[in-house]
Write an enzyme that holds these catalytic residues in place. Structure first.
Site, PDB file in Angstrom:
ATOM      1  N   MET A 182      -1.666  25.753  17.022  1.00 56.62           N
ATOM      2  CA  MET A 182      -1.237  26.510  15.834  1.00 56.62           C
ATOM      3  C   MET A 182      -0.127  25.748  15.127  1.00 56.62           C
ATOM      4  SD  MET A 182      -1.324  30.528  16.943  1.00 56.62           S
ATOM      5  CE  MET A 182      -0.599  30.354  18.566  1.00 56.62           C
ATOM      6  N   CYS A 203      -9.677  23.624   9.838  1.00 58.20           N
ATOM      7  CA  CYS A 203      -8.550  24.030   9.000  1.00 58.20           C
ATOM      8  C   CYS A 203      -9.031  24.466   7.616  1.00 58.20           C
ATOM      9  CB  CYS A 203      -7.551  22.888   8.861  1.00 58.20           C
ATOM     10  SG  CYS A 203      -6.123  23.390   7.904  1.00 58.20           S
ATOM     11  N   GLY A 240     -10.708  33.324  18.928  1.00 58.88           N
ATOM     12  CA  GLY A 240     -10.691  34.375  17.911  1.00 58.88           C
ATOM     13  C   GLY A 240     -10.597  35.759  18.514  1.00 58.88           C
ATOM     14  N   ARG A 278      -2.869  33.890  18.297  1.00 59.51           N
ATOM     15  CA  ARG A 278      -1.820  34.781  17.791  1.00 59.51           C
ATOM     16  C   ARG A 278      -1.259  35.722  18.846  1.00 59.51           C
ATOM     17  NH1 ARG A 278      -5.343  36.774  12.986  1.00 59.51           N
ATOM     18  NH2 ARG A 278      -6.866  36.295  14.607  1.00 59.51           N
TER      19      ARG A 278
HETATM   20  C1  FMN Z   1      -0.238  30.027  12.315  1.00 59.48           C
HETATM   21  C2  FMN Z   1      -1.555  29.432  12.743  1.00 59.48           C
HETATM   22  C3  FMN Z   1      -1.709  28.055  12.723  1.00 59.48           C
HETATM   23  C4  FMN Z   1      -2.919  27.480  13.134  1.00 59.48           C
HETATM   24  N1  FMN Z   1      -3.030  26.125  13.176  1.00 59.48           N
HETATM   25  C5  FMN Z   1      -4.155  25.555  13.665  1.00 59.48           C
HETATM   26  C6  FMN Z   1      -4.250  24.131  13.813  1.00 59.48           C
HETATM   27  O1  FMN Z   1      -3.322  23.368  13.514  1.00 59.48           O
HETATM   28  N2  FMN Z   1      -5.429  23.641  14.287  1.00 59.48           N
HETATM   29  C7  FMN Z   1      -6.482  24.453  14.628  1.00 59.48           C
HETATM   30  O2  FMN Z   1      -7.516  23.964  15.051  1.00 59.48           O
HETATM   31  N3  FMN Z   1      -6.400  25.796  14.518  1.00 59.48           N
HETATM   32  C8  FMN Z   1      -5.259  26.349  14.068  1.00 59.48           C
HETATM   33  N4  FMN Z   1      -5.171  27.722  14.002  1.00 59.48           N
HETATM   34  C9  FMN Z   1      -6.296  28.565  14.448  1.00 59.48           C
HETATM   35  C10 FMN Z   1      -6.126  28.983  15.909  1.00 59.48           C
HETATM   36  O3  FMN Z   1      -6.153  27.859  16.760  1.00 59.48           O
HETATM   37  C11 FMN Z   1      -7.219  29.992  16.343  1.00 59.48           C
HETATM   38  O4  FMN Z   1      -8.479  29.372  16.287  1.00 59.48           O
HETATM   39  C12 FMN Z   1      -7.238  31.248  15.467  1.00 59.48           C
HETATM   40  O5  FMN Z   1      -5.925  31.715  15.242  1.00 59.48           O
HETATM   41  C13 FMN Z   1      -8.067  32.371  16.075  1.00 59.48           C
HETATM   42  O6  FMN Z   1      -7.569  32.750  17.320  1.00 59.48           O
HETATM   43  P1  FMN Z   1      -6.611  34.054  17.578  1.00 59.48           P
HETATM   44  O7  FMN Z   1      -7.330  35.245  17.052  1.00 59.48           O
HETATM   45  O8  FMN Z   1      -6.435  34.037  19.077  1.00 59.48           O
HETATM   46  O9  FMN Z   1      -5.334  33.796  16.849  1.00 59.48           O
HETATM   47  C14 FMN Z   1      -3.989  28.310  13.562  1.00 59.48           C
HETATM   48  C15 FMN Z   1      -3.817  29.698  13.559  1.00 59.48           C
HETATM   49  C16 FMN Z   1      -2.627  30.259  13.167  1.00 59.48           C
HETATM   50  C17 FMN Z   1      -2.476  31.761  13.217  1.00 59.48           C
END
Ligand code: FMN
Length: 351
Positions: free
Chosen positions: A25, A108, A209, A233
């Site tokens: 993230m 991204c 996700g 998150r």
């Molecule tokens: C603040 C933030 C920054 C993120 N930055 C990246 C990143 O640099 N590279 C990436 O592949 N995914 C990034 N993601 C996506 C997360 O890795 C993840 O796939 C997505 O948040 C869904 O998962 P969750 O519901 O557990 O948050 C980011 C997500 C958030 C919320």
């Protein structure tokens, strides 16, 4: 099928000790976050994306340079870019710095990244996506993984056609966050696509996700056949989500919360320097102290303080027992010998 969350699995030759992967993230996954993730039971941690563009023109706005500690392994370092040759150079640097995996970002959705032809846009350009993966795989001897969204538009199934091609080209694992780039973080992750992807490839798939609890993790593993879940998150300011998922642990007490937050602050100051860390840490106060752990006005008060030293004082005043908990933590933490990687951490993250 029931999968033991504490069981080990492999990405190529890399053994991953548990079924939880800490999500990359941007603006969050600093070294303190990754080390903490490992301590709380993540089997694999991932750096936020580092920009390959920084290699050729060092003028991008960045948060700093990636630093890797010895107790982060196994660690994936994520790179993004659109030029296969530049990506290969970055991958070599990542390998030389000791990463166990090179992860390629095809997820991204942020405009500043997609307009350069990087991130999720590559799901619309499968030939280039394959050339990037081929070039990165040929450049390094560590396994190469890819993280994708479902596609650019709502309802897209691009990941199901691109994913298998990336595996044929040499990707050793795929992570799917089954939202479209357009969705950003709205709606829900549609893990029926994860189930389909698992059936199409013979490498481990990581489901990303909306994994927020042990019950959800078990359900997604069982229904999709994924090898592991990724937690993003839910782990922001909340490493206890990881230990709940992996080991069914309970909620932390206030002393523990404050001790972990102060440790996180101290490590982040060491990594980013006090000036950058002061602003960077503000969002973490709410994340750590929320969830009903401390009253709202207390969080607001911390955000208004000028220095990290003052924040520390206020935290210890609110939970005096945290000093002892922190002392034990600091004593038992492994010393993290560091390697700095000459790749900038981008401020434009997302995936
Ligand atoms: C603040 C933030 C920054 C993120 N930055 C990246 C990143 O640099 N590279 C990436 O592949 N995914 C990034 N993601 C996506 C997360 O890795 C993840 O796939 C997505 O948040 C869904 O998962 P969750 O519901 O557990 O948050 C980011 C997500 C958030 C919320």
């Amino acid at each position: 099928m029931h999968i033991d969350l504490e069981s080990s699995w492999n990405i190529g030759p890399v053994a991953v000790p548990t079924r939880v992967v800490l999500a990359p993230m941007a603006g969050v996954s600093v070294q303190a976050f990754r080390r903490q993730g490992r301590r709380f039971g993540a089997g694999l941690v991932c750096s936020e994306m580092v920009s390959c563009a920084g290699l050729s023109h060092g003028n991008e706005r960045t948060l700093g340079y990636l630093k890797i500690a010895s107790d982060e392994h196994p660690l994936a370092v994520q790179i993004f870019g659109s030029d296969p040759a530049v990506m290969a150079d970055a991958a070599r640097m990542v390998e030389a710095a000791g990463a166990d995996l090179v992860d390629v970002n095809f997820g991204c959705p942020v405009r500043k990244v997609t307009k350069t032809g990087a991130g999720a846009t590559l799901l619309d350009d499968p030939d280039r996506a394959c050339r990037i993966v081929e070039s990165v795989v040929n450049a390094v001897s560590v396994p190469v993984s890819v993280k994708m969204r479902r596609g650019l538009e709502n309802g897209s199934r691009a990941a199901l056609s691109v994913g298998p091609r990336l595996v044929e080209t040499g990707a050793s694992s795929l992570t799917l966050h089954p939202r479209s780039a357009k969705q950003m973080y709205t709606g829900t992750a549609d893990h029926t696509l994860t189930t389909e992807l698992v059936q199409l490839v013979d490498v481990p798939v990581i489901a990303s996700g909306d994994i927020t609890s042990r019950a959800r993790a078990q359900a997604v593993l069982a229904t999709t056949g994924a090898a592991a879940v990724m937690v993003g998150r839910a782990a922001q300011g909340n490493p206890w989500a990881i230990s709940e998922i992996v080991r069914a642990t309970g909620d932390p007490g206030r002393e523990e919360v404050v001790a972990e937050l102060v440790l996180f602050m101290r490590e982040t100051v060491r990594e980013l320097g006090p000036e950058r860390a002061t602003g960077f840490l503000k969002k973490f106060y709410g994340w750590y102290l929320g969830r009903g752990r401390f009253p709202k006005p207390f969080k607001q008060e911390l955000v208004r303080l000028d220095s990290i030293a003052e924040v520390e004082q206020r935290l210890f005043a609110a939970a005096p027992g945290a000093r002892d908990v922190l002392a034990v933590l600091e004593e038992t933490l492994p010393a993290g010998d560091e390697i700095t990687l000459d790749l900038p951490i981008s401020v434009y993250g997302g995936g």
